[in-house]
Scaffold this motif. Structure first.
Motif, PDB file in Angstrom:
ATOM      1  N   ARG A 179      24.696  64.586  58.437  1.00  0.00           N
ATOM      2  CA  ARG A 179      24.506  65.352  57.141  1.00  0.00           C
ATOM      3  C   ARG A 179      24.574  66.808  57.571  1.00  0.00           C
ATOM      4  O   ARG A 179      24.013  67.352  58.413  1.00  0.00           O
ATOM      5  CB  ARG A 179      23.463  65.105  56.417  1.00  0.00           C
ATOM      6  CG  ARG A 179      22.876  66.111  55.193  1.00  0.00           C
ATOM      7  CD  ARG A 179      21.767  65.510  54.340  1.00  0.00           C
ATOM      8  NE  ARG A 179      21.902  66.430  53.019  1.00  0.00           N
ATOM      9  CZ  ARG A 179      20.985  67.372  53.192  1.00  0.00           C
ATOM     10  NH1 ARG A 179      20.361  67.917  54.135  1.00  0.00           N
ATOM     11  NH2 ARG A 179      20.980  68.244  52.019  1.00  0.00           N
ATOM     12  N   TYR A 194      22.024  67.387  60.492  1.00  0.00           N
ATOM     13  CA  TYR A 194      21.037  66.335  60.896  1.00  0.00           C
ATOM     14  C   TYR A 194      21.942  64.928  61.193  1.00  0.00           C
ATOM     15  O   TYR A 194      22.522  64.521  60.311  1.00  0.00           O
ATOM     16  CB  TYR A 194      20.417  65.693  59.037  1.00  0.00           C
ATOM     17  CG  TYR A 194      19.817  67.079  58.670  1.00  0.00           C
ATOM     18  CD1 TYR A 194      18.479  67.325  58.883  1.00  0.00           C
ATOM     19  CD2 TYR A 194      20.337  67.804  57.786  1.00  0.00           C
ATOM     20  CE1 TYR A 194      17.853  68.420  58.322  1.00  0.00           C
ATOM     21  CE2 TYR A 194      19.897  68.903  57.043  1.00  0.00           C
ATOM     22  CZ  TYR A 194      18.552  69.391  57.249  1.00  0.00           C
ATOM     23  OH  TYR A 194      18.068  70.092  56.663  1.00  0.00           O
ATOM     24  N   LEU A 202      18.615  66.419  50.445  1.00  0.00           N
ATOM     25  CA  LEU A 202      17.754  67.387  49.692  1.00  0.00           C
ATOM     26  C   LEU A 202      16.854  66.814  48.859  1.00  0.00           C
ATOM     27  O   LEU A 202      16.960  66.063  47.893  1.00  0.00           O
ATOM     28  CB  LEU A 202      18.610  68.549  49.438  1.00  0.00           C
ATOM     29  CG  LEU A 202      17.844  69.684  48.724  1.00  0.00           C
ATOM     30  CD1 LEU A 202      17.060  70.213  49.551  1.00  0.00           C
ATOM     31  CD2 LEU A 202      18.912  70.620  48.022  1.00  0.00           C
ATOM     32  N   HIS A 204       9.057  73.363  52.078  1.00  0.00           N
ATOM     33  CA  HIS A 204       8.908  74.692  52.252  1.00  0.00           C
ATOM     34  C   HIS A 204       9.647  75.475  50.974  1.00  0.00           C
ATOM     35  O   HIS A 204      10.554  74.729  50.253  1.00  0.00           O
ATOM     36  CB  HIS A 204       9.484  75.372  53.479  1.00  0.00           C
ATOM     37  CG  HIS A 204      10.960  75.355  53.427  1.00  0.00           C
ATOM     38  ND1 HIS A 204      11.691  73.763  53.715  1.00  0.00           N
ATOM     39  CD2 HIS A 204      12.149  75.967  53.233  1.00  0.00           C
ATOM     40  CE1 HIS A 204      12.919  74.260  53.513  1.00  0.00           C
ATOM     41  NE2 HIS A 204      13.172  75.442  53.290  1.00  0.00           N
ATOM     42  N   LEU A 238      23.495  76.387  48.229  1.00  0.00           N
ATOM     43  CA  LEU A 238      23.569  75.268  49.259  1.00  0.00           C
ATOM     44  C   LEU A 238      24.531  74.347  48.927  1.00  0.00           C
ATOM     45  O   LEU A 238      24.608  73.637  47.811  1.00  0.00           O
ATOM     46  CB  LEU A 238      22.230  74.712  49.688  1.00  0.00           C
ATOM     47  CG  LEU A 238      22.186  73.480  50.687  1.00  0.00           C
ATOM     48  CD1 LEU A 238      20.895  73.871  51.543  1.00  0.00           C
ATOM     49  CD2 LEU A 238      22.094  72.273  50.054  1.00  0.00           C
ATOM     50  N   ALA A 245      22.510  79.652  57.051  1.00  0.00           N
ATOM     51  CA  ALA A 245      21.923  78.770  57.742  1.00  0.00           C
ATOM     52  C   ALA A 245      22.723  77.387  57.513  1.00  0.00           C
ATOM     53  O   ALA A 245      22.767  77.095  56.548  1.00  0.00           O
ATOM     54  CB  ALA A 245      20.326  78.567  57.357  1.00  0.00           C
TER      55      ALA A 245
HETATM   56  O1  AKG Z   1      19.395  70.714  54.588  1.00  0.00           O
HETATM   57  C1  AKG Z   1      19.132  71.047  53.392  1.00  0.00           C
HETATM   58  O2  AKG Z   1      19.354  70.438  52.215  1.00  0.00           O
HETATM   59  C2  AKG Z   1      17.978  71.886  53.168  1.00  0.00           C
HETATM   60  C3  AKG Z   1      17.798  73.149  54.102  1.00  0.00           C
HETATM   61  C4  AKG Z   1      17.016  74.096  53.688  1.00  0.00           C
HETATM   62  O3  AKG Z   1      15.949  74.226  52.857  1.00  0.00           O
HETATM   63  C5  AKG Z   1      16.986  75.597  54.467  1.00  0.00           C
HETATM   64  O4  AKG Z   1      17.989  75.884  55.165  1.00  0.00           O
HETATM   65  O5  AKG Z   1      16.200  76.329  53.845  1.00  0.00           O
END
Ligand code: AKG
Ligand code: FE2
Length: 344
Positions: free
Chosen positions: A280, A200, A231, A215, A224, A196
């Motif tokens: 970001r 942003y 974050l 979440h 990540l 994913a």
């Molecule tokens: O953008 C982030 O740092 C978090 C993204 C996230 O938590 C996710 O894609 O599950």
């Protein structure tokens, strides 16, 4: 039709009202960046052998459910290439983006680009982000459905996915050993790999907008890569900022690892906030059961003992994912967690 934040937000002076969170859902007061989140060097040296690294990871998983890794084997050049590629991707014209836009995750290919949360039309207020998601495994079957632009996308992301997979299984082995399980324990249940990429754009008032709500990821584990601060992790009732370290991966535990470890490790709650000046992009890779197979998940037999009775029932993974999505589609405030109906 939902409009990508990355396509309309450039230069806006204020946050449109359907992006202004009600006060209780705003990021809140100043959140400090937490320097206590362990940064673990995966390279063995004269002072640190494999068993030390296993212990460091185990401790980080128990205390935080979060850690960062350096010297992880994914080349810095490849990580930088990903940052450049995704910057270009989210800067593409609206027409190029619409070619891969999908309102729902039901696209047969599993590849979709959406804006805000998974439920734009049912949301009362939207999130300040656009997201591209797609599965990565088996690679040859997945890449034909990935974006065709930028033209190097499939080749570069394909190479990255292979390298992240090597790192992923290396770290899953270290976690397995820390739990007292065999090396290779997660090979089967971690087969599924997906990415994913969250983007942003700068936000004119980060105090009223949200990137992604709190979440816990539904998978085993998440890796990540982040280029800017944004974050935050939830610990002891407080939100703590996760420091961006260039070329490190932030690792966090998902619900499947909580269940398989029979509650020894906890899924880590996290969220992302926006900022005023810099776009970001976070590039996340998830490992978990393969959604297309009827995988049964349950606590590891080795971790169920008379002093540590089985905490969760066995279930089919795709049922869990359906329940998880249904939970996060419920309006806020939500009670309980998506794990509650799986507890014994
Ligand atoms: O953008 C982030 O740092 C978090 C993204 C996230 O938590 C996710 O894609 O599950
Ligand atoms: Fe997440």
């Amino acid at each position: 039709m939902a409009q990508f934040v990355s396509s309309w937000s450039n230069g806006v002076q204020s946050v449109p009202k359907d992006y202004v969170m009600p006060p209780e859902r705003r990021p809140g007061d100043f959140v400090s960046v937490c320097n206590d989140i362990p940064v673990i060097d995966l390279q063995e040296n004269a002072n640190t052998d494999r068993s030390d690294i296993i212990q460091q990871i185990h401790k980080a998983c128990q205390e935080f459910g979060f850690f960062q890794v350096i010297n992880h084997g994914v080349s810095e050049k490849m990580m930088e290439d990903m940052r450049v590629l995704y910057r270009e991707f989210f800067n593409m014209s609206i027409d190029d983006k619409l070619g891969i836009f999908s309102e729902t995750s039901s696209a047969a290919s599993g590849c979709f680009l959406y804006t805000s949360g998974l439920n734009y039309h049912k949301e009362d207020v939207h999130y300040w982000k656009d997201t591209l998601r797609h599965p990565c495994h088996p690679l040859e079957e997945r890449t034909p459905f990935w974006p065709e632009k930028p033209t190097r996308y499939r080749e570069e992301v394909g190479r990255y996915a292979i390298e992240v997979r090597k790192m992923g299984f290396k770290i899953l082995d270290l976690i397995a050993e820390g739990l007292g399980l065999n090396k290779g324990y997660f090979n089967e249940v971690g087969q599924g790999q997906a990415m994913a990429i969250n983007h942003y754009p700068p936000c004119p008032d980060p105090s009223v907008a949200m990137g992604i709500d709190g979440h816990t990821d539904p998978y085993l584990i998440t890796f990540l890569q982040q280029d800017q601060y944004g974050l935050q992790m939830h610990k002891d009732g407080k939100w703590l900022g996760v420091e961006p370290i260039s070329n490190a991966f932030v690792v966090n535990i998902g619900y499947q690892l909580e269940i398989i470890s029979n509650g020894k490790l906890k899924g880590a709650e996290h969220r992302a906030v926006t900022n005023l000046t810099a776009p970001r992009t976070s590039i996340a890779t998830f490992f978990g059961p393969n959604l297309t197979l009827p995988v049964i998940v349950e606590p590891a037999k080795e971790l169920v003992t008379s002093t540590s009775p089985q905490m969760f029932k066995a279930y089919q993974y795709n049922n869990f994912i359906a329940d998880y999505l249904a939970y996060y589609r419920k309006p806020l405030p939500r009670s309980g967690t998506p794990l509650d109906s799986y507890r014994l």
